[in-house]
Each structure stands twice: as C-alpha cells, then as structure tokens.
Design an enzyme around this catalytic site. Structure first.
Site, PDB file in Angstrom:
ATOM      1  N   ASP A  60      59.866  56.112  43.148  1.00 55.83           N
ATOM      2  CA  ASP A  60      58.916  57.227  43.089  1.00 55.83           C
ATOM      3  C   ASP A  60      58.176  57.406  44.416  1.00 55.83           C
ATOM      4  O   ASP A  60      57.532  58.424  44.641  1.00 55.83           O
ATOM      5  CB  ASP A  60      57.863  56.955  42.006  1.00 55.83           C
ATOM      6  CG  ASP A  60      58.065  57.785  40.748  1.00 55.83           C
ATOM      7  OD1 ASP A  60      58.720  58.834  40.842  1.00 55.83           O
ATOM      8  OD2 ASP A  60      57.556  57.368  39.694  1.00 55.83           O
ATOM      9  N   LYS A 120      65.165  61.982  32.397  1.00 53.45           N
ATOM     10  CA  LYS A 120      65.551  61.060  33.471  1.00 53.45           C
ATOM     11  C   LYS A 120      66.669  60.134  32.995  1.00 53.45           C
ATOM     12  O   LYS A 120      67.637  59.884  33.710  1.00 53.45           O
ATOM     13  CB  LYS A 120      64.326  60.258  33.944  1.00 53.45           C
ATOM     14  CG  LYS A 120      63.344  61.134  34.712  1.00 53.45           C
ATOM     15  CD  LYS A 120      62.042  60.442  35.079  1.00 53.45           C
ATOM     16  CE  LYS A 120      61.129  61.457  35.786  1.00 53.45           C
ATOM     17  NZ  LYS A 120      59.852  60.903  36.242  1.00 53.45           N
ATOM     18  N   GLN A 157      56.027  55.976  34.553  1.00 53.86           N
ATOM     19  CA  GLN A 157      55.730  57.373  34.280  1.00 53.86           C
ATOM     20  C   GLN A 157      54.218  57.556  34.186  1.00 53.86           C
ATOM     21  O   GLN A 157      53.525  56.815  33.502  1.00 53.86           O
ATOM     22  CB  GLN A 157      56.432  57.808  32.981  1.00 53.86           C
ATOM     23  CG  GLN A 157      56.382  59.298  32.706  1.00 53.86           C
ATOM     24  CD  GLN A 157      57.220  60.138  33.672  1.00 53.86           C
ATOM     25  OE1 GLN A 157      58.125  59.638  34.336  1.00 53.86           O
ATOM     26  NE2 GLN A 157      56.911  61.415  33.773  1.00 53.86           N
TER      27      GLN A 157
HETATM   28  N1  L34 Z   1      55.831  58.233  37.868  1.00 54.16           N
HETATM   29  N2  L34 Z   1      55.291  60.208  36.825  1.00 54.16           N
HETATM   30  C1  L34 Z   1      56.032  59.547  37.721  1.00 54.16           C
HETATM   31  N3  L34 Z   1      56.979  60.149  38.478  1.00 54.16           N
HETATM   32  C2  L34 Z   1      57.203  61.479  38.350  1.00 54.16           C
HETATM   33  O1  L34 Z   1      58.082  62.089  39.150  1.00 54.16           O
HETATM   34  C3  L34 Z   1      56.475  62.198  37.384  1.00 54.16           C
HETATM   35  N4  L34 Z   1      56.685  63.541  37.125  1.00 54.16           N
HETATM   36  C4  L34 Z   1      55.520  64.376  36.794  1.00 54.16           C
HETATM   37  C5  L34 Z   1      54.766  63.686  35.652  1.00 54.16           C
HETATM   38  N5  L34 Z   1      54.676  62.249  35.825  1.00 54.16           N
HETATM   39  C6  L34 Z   1      55.480  61.534  36.660  1.00 54.16           C
HETATM   40  C7  L34 Z   1      57.808  64.105  36.669  1.00 54.16           C
HETATM   41  O2  L34 Z   1      58.886  63.525  36.624  1.00 54.16           O
HETATM   42  C8  L34 Z   1      56.181  65.679  36.378  1.00 54.16           C
HETATM   43  N6  L34 Z   1      57.600  65.392  36.297  1.00 54.16           N
HETATM   44  C9  L34 Z   1      58.563  66.343  35.878  1.00 54.16           C
HETATM   45  C10 L34 Z   1      59.922  66.081  35.906  1.00 54.16           C
HETATM   46  C11 L34 Z   1      60.854  67.020  35.494  1.00 54.16           C
HETATM   47  C12 L34 Z   1      60.452  68.240  35.058  1.00 54.16           C
HETATM   48  C13 L34 Z   1      59.112  68.529  35.038  1.00 54.16           C
HETATM   49  C14 L34 Z   1      58.186  67.585  35.435  1.00 54.16           C
HETATM   50  C15 L34 Z   1      61.474  69.231  34.602  1.00 54.16           C
HETATM   51  O3  L34 Z   1      62.656  68.998  34.739  1.00 54.16           O
HETATM   52  N7  L34 Z   1      61.066  70.377  34.043  1.00 54.16           N
HETATM   53  C16 L34 Z   1      61.954  71.395  33.542  1.00 54.16           C
HETATM   54  C17 L34 Z   1      61.480  71.868  32.189  1.00 54.16           C
HETATM   55  C18 L34 Z   1      61.367  70.760  31.201  1.00 54.16           C
HETATM   56  C19 L34 Z   1      60.861  71.179  29.836  1.00 54.16           C
HETATM   57  O4  L34 Z   1      61.600  71.920  29.164  1.00 54.16           O
HETATM   58  O5  L34 Z   1      59.752  70.760  29.468  1.00 54.16           O
HETATM   59  C20 L34 Z   1      61.992  72.561  34.522  1.00 54.16           C
HETATM   60  O6  L34 Z   1      62.980  73.298  34.507  1.00 54.16           O
HETATM   61  O7  L34 Z   1      61.031  72.743  35.261  1.00 54.16           O
END
Ligand code: L34
Length: 283
Positions: free
Chosen positions: A118, A51, A95
C-alpha cells in the site's frame, strides 16, 4: 471529451500481471498477498472482496485475515509480526479505516517496508518524496498510470489536488512533483477553492463530497480525475465531481464508477508482483 477508462486499462494491466505471475511461478515463487480486515464496514468488505477476486484472476495467492471490531491493538500487532515473517507472503495491507481504539499509525509502522504494497509506511512515503524506488500508494499510482496510457504529460502543468490525506493527496503531490508538475494542494482550510481549481490544467479530487467540483470551477479543456466515491441515499455511486456538467468543459475525465477505483486494485496487484520480485532477488 475523452473518458479516462480505468476499467478498461485495469483489464489490460491485469492480463500483463497474469503473465508476470506465471513467470514467477516458473521460477518457484507464487506471489502472495495478505489482507487484514477489521470490523464489518460494508464498503471495506466490498473492496477487500474485490482485491481477493482480482488476485485469483491473475494467479496471486491471497489470504484475508478477518477480525471483529473488538480486536485489541496488541493482537493486531502480533498478527502483523506473523505475516512479516511468513516467506510465502510478499505483500501485506491493512484495509482502512481501522476502529477508533486502534492507533493506525502504529499499525502501519509495524508492516515490514518490504511487504508494504500500500506504500503507507513512513519509510516508503519518505522514499516516495525523495523520488527513490519505493511502493507508491495504489490510488495515486493508478492516476499516474491513467495519464501514461492516455499520453497526458504532467511536465510543467498546473495541477490542483483537492484533498490532503496521507493515502491520496500527499502521495499524489509527490508523484506529480517528481514528474515536474506544479502542484497546489487544497483542503478543508483552503480559503478559495475555486480560485485554485479554475487556473488548473488538471484537477484531481478525492474528498468524499458529491458535487464538490462544479462546471463554473474549472476552465475549458481541463483534465479531471475524480477519486471520490460516495453512495447516495438511493444507492447510486457518484464521485466528488458534477460529472454531467463538468464533462462538457473537460478534455479528459474519469467516470465514477469505472475510473480510478479499478486502477487502485490493478496497482495493488502490480505492487504485489514487485514485492515478490524483490523477494526473489534478495534470496
Ligand atoms: N489500506 N485501505 C487501504 N488501502 C486502500 O487502497 C484502500 N482503499 C480505499 C479505502 N481503504 C483502503 C481502497 O482500496 C478506497 N479503495 C477502493 C478500492 C477500489 C474501489 C474503490 C475504492 C473500486 O474499485 N470501486 C469501483 C466501484 C466499487 C463498488 O461497486 O462499490 C469503481 O468502479 O470505482
């Protein structure tokens, strides 16, 4: 079968956001985001770093407030109060998950609804359900954005949402119903999950169970959105859908990684720009 490419779309959105951030700067406002990160969960650390990097990429100022697992609820609340008062910060997110000794609802309710990028504050959730202007939670908003990009109209479609969390399933339901979809919400107590997924034109799943959705559970031509993120023992990242087999029946499907995840982050940037614009207009 078409891949719903969240990575590609998120890049496109980021370049649009970069321009909007530049415009705001010309008008004397640098959009600012504060993130609160508690403890040292590796996944949370990764997401928060992503982020922050995304903010840097588009010209949003960002601050991460990191706290040890042992922080008290009181200290957390006073940090939120301080950020709520800071005129240079337009968006604030905490988070999740938070440690067990902290009352998450109480924390989320302390965030100023104006800075709630959020969309987790009950005030904004209520507005979302009523179809009013609000901050919608980033993950379901990212799913709607993918549908828009690929010209998928949910009007009159049968949609099955698997998972009823406050951050994914419930806001997903609201966004879909507001666009006139017919929505089933399934969860842990659902008697016959396959009966629901099989009749759906669109299946959206965010539970955190690898291979929960298998090919025999969906109809030919289904649209599948996989919000799950699971790390297998060998380190491989997979969603909740048996991608290899379900993709053979699907007309559209999101991959994991590279599907909904990057869209979540793009929508956070979008909501932060929106918060900064609202701030400017209220001045
Ligand atoms: N307050 N907590 C708050 N807001 C959120 O919006 C989140 N979340 C979830 C967990 N807790 C939170 C996220 O941001 C999950 N989450 C999130 C954000 C981004 C990705 C996955 C989960 C993401 O970009 N994933 C990549 C892979 C990342 C890696 O290599 O681990 C993808 O391509 O899916």
């Amino acid at each position: 079968m078409t891949i719903l490419d969240g990575k590609k779309l998120s890049q496109k959105i980021k370049s649009e956001i970069k321009k909007e951030a530049q415009e705001l700067k010309k008008e004397g406002i640098t959009p600012g985001l504060a993130v609160i990160l508690v403890g040292n969960d590796p996944a949370s650390q990764t997401y928060v770093r992503m982020k922050k990097d995304a903010c840097n990429e588009v010209g949003i100022y960002s601050v991460v407030h990191e706290f040890p697992e042992t922080i008290t609820q009181k200290e957390l609340l006073s940090t939120i109060d301080m950020i709520n008062e800071n005129p240079n910060i337009h968006g604030l997110l905490i988070q999740l998950p938070l440690p067990k000794h902290i009352d998450t609802t109480k924390i989320l309710e302390r965030v100023s609804p104006k800075k709630d990028v959020d969309g987790f504050h009950p005030y904004n959730m209520g507005r979302l359900v009523e179809g009013l202007d609000t901050f919608a939670p980033c993950t379901p908003l990212g799913v709607m954005e993918l549908f828009k990009e690929y010209n998928i109209d949910v009007y009159g479609k049968d949609v099955c949402v698997v998972g009823a969390s406050n951050i994914v399933g419930k806001p997903m339901w609201a966004l879909l119903v507001n666009k006139m979809a017919t929505v089933d919400i399934c969860h842990i107590a659902t008697k016959d999950l396959a009966a629901h997924t099989k009749r759906a034109d669109i299946v959206i799943v965010g539970v955190g169970k690898p291979n929960l959705i298998t090919a025999d559970m969906v109809k030919e031509g289904v649209i599948v959105v996989d919000i799950g993120i699971n790390k297998l023992p060998d380190g491989k990242l997979v969603g909740d859908v048996d991608f290899e087999n379900v993709s053979k029946k699907a007309s559209y499907i999101t991959p994991v990684p590279g599907g909904v995840g990057p869209m979540t982050i793009a929508m956070l940037l979008k909501n932060t720009i929106k918060a900064a614009k609202n701030f400017k207009e209220a001045k």
